[in-house]
Design an enzyme around this catalytic site. Structure first.
Site, PDB file in Angstrom:
ATOM      1  N   TYR A   1      51.163  37.376  43.402  1.00  0.00           N
ATOM      2  CA  TYR A   1      50.586  37.284  44.740  1.00  0.00           C
ATOM      3  C   TYR A   1      51.681  37.257  45.789  1.00  0.00           C
ATOM      4  CZ  TYR A   1      46.110  36.474  42.488  1.00  0.00           C
ATOM      5  OH  TYR A   1      44.970  36.616  41.738  1.00  0.00           O
TER       6      TYR A   1
ATOM      7  N   GLU B   1      39.239  42.361  34.893  1.00  0.00           N
ATOM      8  CA  GLU B   1      39.477  40.953  35.235  1.00  0.00           C
ATOM      9  C   GLU B   1      38.724  40.565  36.505  1.00  0.00           C
ATOM     10  OE1 GLU B   1      43.157  37.748  35.442  1.00  0.00           O
ATOM     11  OE2 GLU B   1      43.579  39.860  35.822  1.00  0.00           O
TER      12      GLU B   1
ATOM     13  N   ASP C   1      43.262  33.872  34.253  1.00  0.00           N
ATOM     14  CA  ASP C   1      44.360  33.066  33.711  1.00  0.00           C
ATOM     15  C   ASP C   1      44.122  31.585  34.003  1.00  0.00           C
ATOM     16  OD1 ASP C   1      44.875  32.852  36.435  1.00  0.00           O
ATOM     17  OD2 ASP C   1      46.436  34.388  36.401  1.00  0.00           O
TER      18      ASP C   1
ATOM     19  N   ASP D   1      42.437  31.309  39.646  1.00  0.00           N
ATOM     20  CA  ASP D   1      42.154  32.445  40.521  1.00  0.00           C
ATOM     21  C   ASP D   1      41.388  33.568  39.842  1.00  0.00           C
ATOM     22  OD1 ASP D   1      44.752  33.144  39.150  1.00  0.00           O
ATOM     23  OD2 ASP D   1      44.441  34.997  40.263  1.00  0.00           O
TER      24      ASP D   1
END
Length: 473
Positions: free
Chosen positions: A231, A455, A82, A79
């Site tokens: 999430y 990120e 990571d 995603d």
């Protein structure tokens, strides 16, 4: 009321253009940015990479995903920075890529093939998740609590690849509704170019949506720390039921989905659109029937969509949206650009619908241009675009040397020193990645450890593909 809203939107948009001093044509090379955005998705691929992979510093990874439950869950996307596959944001990424392709595919030129490839990389995986075991929908691979303690390349993963699923006893209407939306939207993308694949996508979307409707519940409650706080379904699951039903109605024209979504109502008044909160997206999608189809049954969704616009645009008396001194929409401190790109998509698309019916609505390209470098510090927040872009993004594969340069394995702790804590630029440029973005003062430290700003994620870039295609034409 509707006419007053349209006038208000027009006036607010005019103010936005005057304040920003930005025109649609701008000075940015939108075609170049569009091409780079698809390279980013190649950099996020999990599984066995194809022979035509262009991001050469990436290699095969996650080849045993699913084996702990005796199924094949290889493929899909990591995603963000990571090495976890979270299906909730991945499915939203897929829906937005598909919606962008449906609305703007004719403007993409040679990049249309890249768009389909990016979508299919996700849908091939989502089909596995939905069809591998009866009564189960797999919704993620990799323990995020373990993974986030490591800094290693996806090719070197030595952490447990735990699989997560929802079922009748552990429901997840939100992740199921989003998965159904992704598959239904993608079925429209492939309807003419690959009818057999399109039928499989739609058939699976129907099945997953039926599961979402029959077994109600939030996946956060079922899976706990496996998805929270990463999430969590903060907005609940009603928005995903509306979103999924809206996409299935568009894909099938089946009155069942229309009747179902009407039972959900449209009284929610959001001022945000994201992987978690889909109300505004559903309202804009359904308003298409009122604007283009002239169907008065959808008038309420058109009014909801216009109400959303008035909450976003500056100088509107109904605005609930903050802007930075440099003119950037500012919603939340962490990864703010995800809201900018997704909301920009809705503004552009709703404007497209209104333009088709000769109604006035134009938001210009202010937010897109800001992302691509028209901002106070002249920073392009798309990696590899322009001369000045983030060099130290919070991304494992980008910040660690490739297998070609460093064939020895880098273990869980091996990447922190000397790579994560290094002040040097990342050795691998993740072209097309859009990072979380600047702070509320238009500043950006370009610090690898500052994940909330540095990120990148798939859903930030996915939402910008449509506007980039629109402006590049």
């Amino acid at each position: 009321m509707a006419k007053a809203n349209i006038l208000l939107i027009f006036l607010c948009s005019l103010v936005l253009l005057l304040l920003g001093g930005v025109r649609v044509e701008g000075n940015q090379n939108y075609r170049d940015a569009l091409q780079k955005s698809f390279l980013f998705f190649q950099g996020q691929r999990s599984g066995k990479l194809p022979a035509n992979q262009k991001v050469s510093w990436r290699s095969n990874s996650g080849l045993s995903d699913g084996s702990l439950d005796h199924v094949d869950l290889t493929g899909g996307y990591y995603d963000a920075g990571d090495n976890v596959k979270f299906n909730f944001p991945m499915a939203f990424t897929t829906t937005m890529l598909s919606w962008g392709t449906l609305e703007y595919g004719k403007r993409m030129g040679p990049q249309l093939q890249e768009a389909r490839a990016a979508i299919r990389w996700a849908t091939d995986y989502l089909l596995k998740c939905a069809n591998s075991k009866p009564g189960k929908l797999y919704v993620g691979v990799g323990d995020p609590n373990v993974d986030h303690k490591c800094w290693e390349r996806p090719e070197d993963m030595d952490t447990v690849r735990t699989v997560y699923s929802v079922s009748s006893s552990n429901p997840g209407s939100d992740v199921a509704g989003e998965t159904a939306a992704a598959l239904a939207a993608a079925s429209l993308v492939f309807r003419r170019v690959d009818p057999k694949y399109s039928r499989l996508l739609l058939q699976t979307a129907r099945k997953v949506m039926a599961f979402a409707i029959q077994y109600r519940g939030a996946y956060s409650d079922s899976l706990g720390s496996a998805v929270c706080p990463f999430y969590c379904s903060y907005s609940g699951y009603k928005d995903e039921l509306l979103w999924g039903a809206a996409w299935l109605f568009r894909a099938t024209n089946d009155a069942y989905y229309y009747n179902f979504l009407k039972t959900l109502g449209a009284d929610d008044q959001p001022d945000i659109f994201s992987w978690d909160n889909k109300y505004a997206g559903a309202h804009v999608l359904l308003s298409r029937m009122a604007l283009l189809g002239k169907d008065k049954n959808f008038e309420q969704f058109k009014q909801e969509a216009e109400s959303f616009m008035c909450r976003i645009l500056p100088n509107s008396p109904y605005s609930t949206t903050q802007y930075t001194q440099g003119g950037l929409m500012y919603k939340l401190p962490e990864s703010n650009l995800q809201y900018v790109t997704s909301i920009s998509f809705l503004l552009t698309t709703y404007g497209k619908y209104m333009k088709a019916k000769k109604q006035t609505f134009n938001c210009g390209s202010l937010f897109v241009d800001y992302i691509l470098g028209e901002n106070p510090i002249k920073m392009s927040y798309m990696v590899g675009f322009g001369r000045n872009f983030p060099k130290r993004i919070h991304h494992r594969g980008s910040s660690l040397p490739s297998l070609a340069k460093h064939p020895q394995s880098i273990g869980c702790d091996g990447g922190f020193q000397p790579y994560f804590y290094s002040s040097n630029p990342n050795p691998n440029v993740l072209v097309g990645a859009i990072v979380g973005g600047p702070n509320q003062n238009d500043g950006f430290p370009d610090d690898r450890s500052d994940y909330s700003h540095s990120e990148p994620s798939t859903y930030i870039t996915a939402a910008l593909v449509g506007p980039l295609a629109y402006f590049s034409h």
